[in-house]
Design a protein around this motif. Sequence first.
Motif, short mmCIF file in Angstrom:
data_model
loop_
_atom_site.label_atom_id
_atom_site.label_comp_id
_atom_site.label_asym_id
_atom_site.label_seq_id
_atom_site.Cartn_x
_atom_site.Cartn_y
_atom_site.Cartn_z
N LEU A 1 0.82 -1.21 0.00
CA LEU A 1 0.00 0.00 0.00
C LEU A 1 0.86 1.26 0.00
CD1 LEU A 1 -2.89 -0.95 2.45
CD2 LEU A 1 -3.03 -0.62 -0.03
N HIS A 2 1.95 1.24 0.75
CA HIS A 2 2.81 2.42 0.73
C HIS A 2 3.32 2.71 -0.68
CE1 HIS A 2 5.87 5.36 1.66
NE2 HIS A 2 6.71 4.64 0.95
N LEU A 3 3.81 1.69 -1.35
CA LEU A 3 4.35 1.90 -2.70
C LEU A 3 3.27 2.35 -3.67
CD1 LEU A 3 6.76 -1.17 -2.87
CD2 LEU A 3 7.35 1.23 -2.46
N LEU A 4 2.05 1.80 -3.54
CA LEU A 4 0.97 2.18 -4.44
C LEU A 4 0.48 3.60 -4.16
CD1 LEU A 4 -1.12 -1.13 -4.46
CD2 LEU A 4 0.37 -0.27 -6.28
N LEU A 5 0.31 3.94 -2.89
CA LEU A 5 -0.20 5.26 -2.54
C LEU A 5 0.83 6.36 -2.79
CD1 LEU A 5 -2.10 4.49 0.79
CD2 LEU A 5 -3.07 4.81 -1.49
N SER A 6 2.11 6.02 -2.75
CA SER A 6 3.13 7.06 -2.93
C SER A 6 3.14 7.64 -4.34
CB SER A 6 4.52 6.50 -2.59
OG SER A 6 4.91 5.52 -3.53
N VAL A 7 2.52 6.94 -5.29
CA VAL A 7 2.42 7.50 -6.65
C VAL A 7 1.08 8.20 -6.85
CG1 VAL A 7 3.94 5.74 -7.59
CG2 VAL A 7 1.48 5.40 -7.70
N GLY A 8 0.24 8.26 -5.81
CA GLY A 8 -1.10 8.79 -5.95
C GLY A 8 -1.20 10.29 -5.79
N LEU A 9 -0.27 11.03 -6.37
CA LEU A 9 -0.30 12.48 -6.35
C LEU A 9 0.24 12.98 -7.69
CD1 LEU A 9 0.99 12.87 -2.71
CD2 LEU A 9 -1.14 13.89 -3.52
N ASN A 10 0.26 14.28 -7.87
CA ASN A 10 0.77 14.84 -9.12
C ASN A 10 2.19 14.32 -9.39
OD1 ASN A 10 1.84 16.42 -11.17
ND2 ASN A 10 0.86 18.28 -10.47
N PRO A 11 2.38 13.51 -10.43
CA PRO A 11 3.69 12.86 -10.62
C PRO A 11 4.84 13.85 -10.78
CG PRO A 11 2.02 11.85 -12.01
CD PRO A 11 1.40 13.09 -11.44
N GLU A 12 4.61 14.95 -11.49
CA GLU A 12 5.69 15.92 -11.71
C GLU A 12 6.16 16.52 -10.40
OE1 GLU A 12 6.70 19.59 -14.79
OE2 GLU A 12 4.63 19.09 -14.34
N ASP A 13 5.27 16.57 -9.42
CA ASP A 13 5.59 17.18 -8.14
C ASP A 13 6.17 16.15 -7.16
OD1 ASP A 13 5.75 18.81 -5.97
OD2 ASP A 13 3.61 19.08 -5.69
N THR A 14 5.60 14.95 -7.12
CA THR A 14 5.92 14.01 -6.06
C THR A 14 6.88 12.90 -6.45
OG1 THR A 14 3.96 12.70 -6.59
CG2 THR A 14 3.71 14.42 -4.93
N GLN A 15 7.13 12.72 -7.73
CA GLN A 15 8.00 11.62 -8.14
C GLN A 15 9.43 12.07 -8.42
OE1 GLN A 15 6.95 8.34 -7.97
NE2 GLN A 15 5.30 9.44 -6.96
N ALA A 16 9.74 13.31 -8.16
CA ALA A 16 11.12 13.78 -8.27
C ALA A 16 11.92 13.29 -7.07
CB ALA A 16 11.16 15.30 -8.35
N ALA A 17 13.23 13.23 -7.23
CA ALA A 17 14.11 12.82 -6.13
C ALA A 17 14.33 14.02 -5.22
CB ALA A 17 15.44 12.31 -6.67
N ALA A 18 13.28 14.36 -4.47
CA ALA A 18 13.24 15.60 -3.70
C ALA A 18 13.22 15.31 -2.20
CB ALA A 18 12.03 16.44 -4.11
N PHE A 19 13.19 16.38 -1.42
CA PHE A 19 13.29 16.27 0.03
C PHE A 19 12.26 15.31 0.62
CE2 PHE A 19 15.30 20.35 -0.83
CZ PHE A 19 16.39 20.34 0.01
N ALA A 20 11.01 15.44 0.18
CA ALA A 20 9.94 14.66 0.80
C ALA A 20 10.17 13.16 0.67
CB ALA A 20 8.60 15.04 0.18
N VAL A 21 10.77 12.72 -0.44
CA VAL A 21 11.02 11.29 -0.64
C VAL A 21 12.06 10.79 0.35
CG1 VAL A 21 11.91 9.57 -2.25
CG2 VAL A 21 10.33 11.33 -3.06
N PHE A 22 13.14 11.53 0.51
CA PHE A 22 14.22 11.11 1.40
C PHE A 22 13.89 11.32 2.87
CE2 PHE A 22 16.36 11.97 -2.67
CZ PHE A 22 16.91 10.72 -2.88
N LEU A 23 12.83 12.06 3.14
CA LEU A 23 12.35 12.23 4.50
C LEU A 23 11.71 10.95 5.03
CD1 LEU A 23 11.34 14.20 6.85
CD2 LEU A 23 9.32 14.52 5.44
N LEU A 24 11.06 10.19 4.15
CA LEU A 24 10.21 9.07 4.58
C LEU A 24 10.96 7.97 5.34
CD1 LEU A 24 7.87 8.76 1.47
CD2 LEU A 24 7.49 10.02 3.59
N PRO A 25 12.13 7.48 4.87
CA PRO A 25 12.78 6.41 5.63
C PRO A 25 13.11 6.81 7.06
CG PRO A 25 13.80 6.67 3.46
CD PRO A 25 12.87 7.83 3.65
N ALA A 26 13.53 8.03 7.26
CA ALA A 26 13.89 8.47 8.61
C ALA A 26 12.66 8.54 9.52
CB ALA A 26 14.59 9.82 8.56
N THR A 27 11.53 9.03 8.99
CA THR A 27 10.34 9.14 9.83
C THR A 27 9.84 7.76 10.25
OG1 THR A 27 8.93 9.25 7.87
CG2 THR A 27 9.63 11.33 8.83
#
Length: 403
Positions: A54-80
Motif C-alpha cells: 500500500l505504501h508503494l501504491l499510494l506514494s504515486v497517488g499524487l501529481n507525478p511531476e511534483d511528487t515523483q522527483a528525487a526531492a526532500f519529501a522522498v528522502f524524508l520518509l525512511p527516517a520518519t
Amino acid sequence: MPWLYEGAFTLWGDTSLTPVRLAAVLAQLVTALLIASLARRRWGSAAGRTAALLHLLLSVGLNPEDTQAAAFAVFLLPATVAALWCADRRHWGTAGAAVAAAFLVKQTGAVVLLPVLLLWWRAGGGGRDLARLALGGALPVLATALATDPAGFLFWTVTGSGAYASFSGSVPHVLARALVNAALLAAASAALLLPLARAGRAPAELRLWLGASALAVVTGLHFFGHYYLQLVPPLALLAARALHRRPSAARAGALRATAGLAALFVLWGLLAPRPDTDHAVRLAHAVRARTAPGERVLVWSMHPETYWLAGRPPASRYLTAGLLTNHSGGRSGARTGEPYAVPGTWHVFRAETAADPPHLLVDDSRGGDWAPRHLPTLRTLLAERYRPAGTVDGARLYVLREG
C-alpha cells in the motif's frame, strides 16, 4: 539531501540524474520494508506485506511531476518510519537519531517526535529513556551545525523561514492547491476509505502519527503535492490494519482497485505534457548557443535546472529569484521585491555580478511580479551593462556590452 546529491555526483559524475533517481527508489523501498516490519509486529506477516504494498501504491497517488522527483519529501520518509520502528522496539537513542535525520532532511520531519514520545510514555516514561531519546536527537543536529556554521545553520533551518511560513499571499490560490492535492490522495486511496471508516479505533500512536503528518502538510501554507507524501506511511499502516479486519475477498478487491488507481497515476506521469521542463530545455539550448563552455550566465527564473541543462556555470550563488525577492511558486500574491529578500542577499548578489559579470543574462520572469522592472538593482544592471539579444519562448536574453 544536498550532501546526498553532491556525493552521487562525486562518485558517478554530474551528467546524469540516474544515481539520485535510484537513490529515491531505494528510499521508497526502505520505507516500505520498515512499514512492513511495523505492521507484521502488530498484525502478522500478511498485514506486513499489505502495508508495504500500500505504501508503494499510494506514494504515486499524487501529481507525478511534483511528487515523483528525487526531492526532500522522498528522502524524508525512511527516517520518519525508522523513528517509529525504533521507538516501537524501545531503542530510544536510535529513535532520537532517526527523528534528527528526518529534521535534517526537512524541518517538518521533526513532527514524528510526537508519536515517538507517545510510545515512550506508554512504555513507562522513564527518565533515562527520555535522556537517551533527547541525546540521540540532539547529537546529529549539533554535529551538523558545527560541521557547517552554527549561526548559518540556525538561520537556514529555523529563523530564516519566517517569510516562507507566513500567512501572506492569495488565499484562494493556496486553498485550491490544498484541496486539489488532498483530492488526488483521496482518489488514490478511494478503495481504502470505506474499510478505514469501518475499522474502529486505531492505535493511538498511528492516529497521532497521521495527525502530526497532517500538521506537517499544513506548515507553511503552501500545500505542494510532495508535502502530502508524509501522510502516506501512517495511512498505509492504518489501511493495512483495516483491510485485515475484512474478509479475504474484500481485502483482495481493495488491493486490486488501489493497484489500478496507482497504474492510472503512473500513466499520467508517463503521458502528461511537461510545459515547464520543455521550456527549460528550449531555454538551455538558447543559452548554450550564445555562450562558450565556462562562460558564466545568470538565469533570472525559478528554474535552476536551466544551468545544468545548458552546461554553463551560474554567475551567482542564488540559483533562483526566490531568496532575492520572496517570490515562491507556492503562494500567489505574496509580497515580493528587494525589501522582502533574505537580509544581505542583494549585497552579495551585487558583489558577485560586479566582480565577474555574467556573459549572458536571461530574464525568465515573463512579466511576473519579480520581473527586473520591479527590482532597482537588476534594472540598473541591465541598463548599464547589457543589451537585448532577442527572446526565446517568452524569456528575454541580454548579452554583456563590450568595454
